[in-house]
Design a protein around this motif. Structure first.
Motif, mmCIF file in Angstrom:
data_model
loop_
_atom_site.group_PDB
_atom_site.id
_atom_site.type_symbol
_atom_site.label_atom_id
_atom_site.label_comp_id
_atom_site.label_asym_id
_atom_site.label_seq_id
_atom_site.Cartn_x
_atom_site.Cartn_y
_atom_site.Cartn_z
ATOM 1 N N ARG A 1 6.298 14.532 -11.045
ATOM 2 C CA ARG A 1 7.158 14.569 -12.238
ATOM 3 C C ARG A 1 6.776 15.704 -13.165
ATOM 4 O O ARG A 1 7.557 16.130 -13.997
ATOM 5 C CB ARG A 1 7.074 13.248 -13.003
ATOM 6 N N ASN B 1 0.828 -1.206 0.000
ATOM 7 C CA ASN B 1 0.000 0.000 0.000
ATOM 8 C C ASN B 1 0.863 1.257 0.000
ATOM 9 O O ASN B 1 0.631 2.190 -0.776
ATOM 10 C CB ASN B 1 -0.929 -0.017 1.222
ATOM 11 N N ASN C 1 3.987 1.559 -0.979
ATOM 12 C CA ASN C 1 4.696 1.630 -2.257
ATOM 13 C C ASN C 1 3.802 2.194 -3.357
ATOM 14 O O ASN C 1 4.233 3.045 -4.141
ATOM 15 C CB ASN C 1 5.222 0.242 -2.628
ATOM 16 N N ASN C 2 2.551 1.743 -3.394
ATOM 17 C CA ASN C 2 1.619 2.247 -4.404
ATOM 18 C C ASN C 2 1.359 3.745 -4.224
ATOM 19 O O ASN C 2 1.309 4.493 -5.197
ATOM 20 C CB ASN C 2 0.299 1.476 -4.353
ATOM 21 N N ARG C 3 1.216 4.167 -2.982
ATOM 22 C CA ARG C 3 0.972 5.592 -2.718
ATOM 23 C C ARG C 3 2.196 6.433 -3.081
ATOM 24 O O ARG C 3 2.067 7.536 -3.611
ATOM 25 C CB ARG C 3 0.565 5.808 -1.266
ATOM 26 N N LEU C 4 3.370 5.910 -2.801
ATOM 27 C CA LEU C 4 4.585 6.634 -3.177
ATOM 28 C C LEU C 4 4.711 6.737 -4.692
ATOM 29 O O LEU C 4 5.139 7.773 -5.213
ATOM 30 C CB LEU C 4 5.820 5.958 -2.574
ATOM 31 N N ASP C 5 4.320 5.669 -5.396
ATOM 32 C CA ASP C 5 4.309 5.732 -6.862
ATOM 33 C C ASP C 5 3.389 6.850 -7.349
ATOM 34 O O ASP C 5 3.733 7.575 -8.287
ATOM 35 C CB ASP C 5 3.859 4.398 -7.468
ATOM 36 N N GLU C 6 2.225 6.994 -6.719
ATOM 37 C CA GLU C 6 1.292 8.042 -7.092
ATOM 38 C C GLU C 6 1.916 9.424 -6.871
ATOM 39 O O GLU C 6 1.799 10.308 -7.723
ATOM 40 C CB GLU C 6 -0.004 7.935 -6.282
ATOM 41 N N LEU D 1 5.129 10.167 -6.718
ATOM 42 C CA LEU D 1 6.216 10.366 -7.671
ATOM 43 C C LEU D 1 5.690 10.698 -9.063
ATOM 44 O O LEU D 1 6.227 11.551 -9.754
ATOM 45 C CB LEU D 1 7.122 9.138 -7.706
ATOM 46 N N HIS D 2 4.623 10.020 -9.454
ATOM 47 C CA HIS D 2 4.018 10.294 -10.764
ATOM 48 C C HIS D 2 3.493 11.736 -10.800
ATOM 49 O O HIS D 2 3.694 12.464 -11.776
ATOM 50 C CB HIS D 2 2.904 9.312 -11.051
#
Length: 61
Positions: free
Chosen positions: A60, A47, A49-54, A56-57
């Motif tokens: 950018r 969970n 990791n997924n939020r951090l991906d969001e 980071l996206h």
């Protein structure tokens, strides 16, 4: 407060939160080591990791 000052302040807030997050993850790892059969710990990290991906996206640009 002008924009430059607010930006600096918010930047410092983000840095402090990242430091806190690193401490939380370290403690989470220690607790997991004592109970490595609990799948909930893996779920927590997935969970996060997924939020951090969001984040980071989003940042950018």
């Amino acid at each position: 407060m002008d924009i430059k000052s607010r930006y600096y302040y918010k930047s410092k807030e983000v840095e402090q939160k990242l430091i806190k997050l690193k401490k939380i993850i370290k403690k989470h790892n220690q607790v997991f080591d004592k109970n490595s059969q609990n799948i909930g710990f893996l779920g927590d990290l997935i969970n996060l990791n997924n939020r951090l991906d969001e984040v980071l996206h989003f940042t950018r640009g």
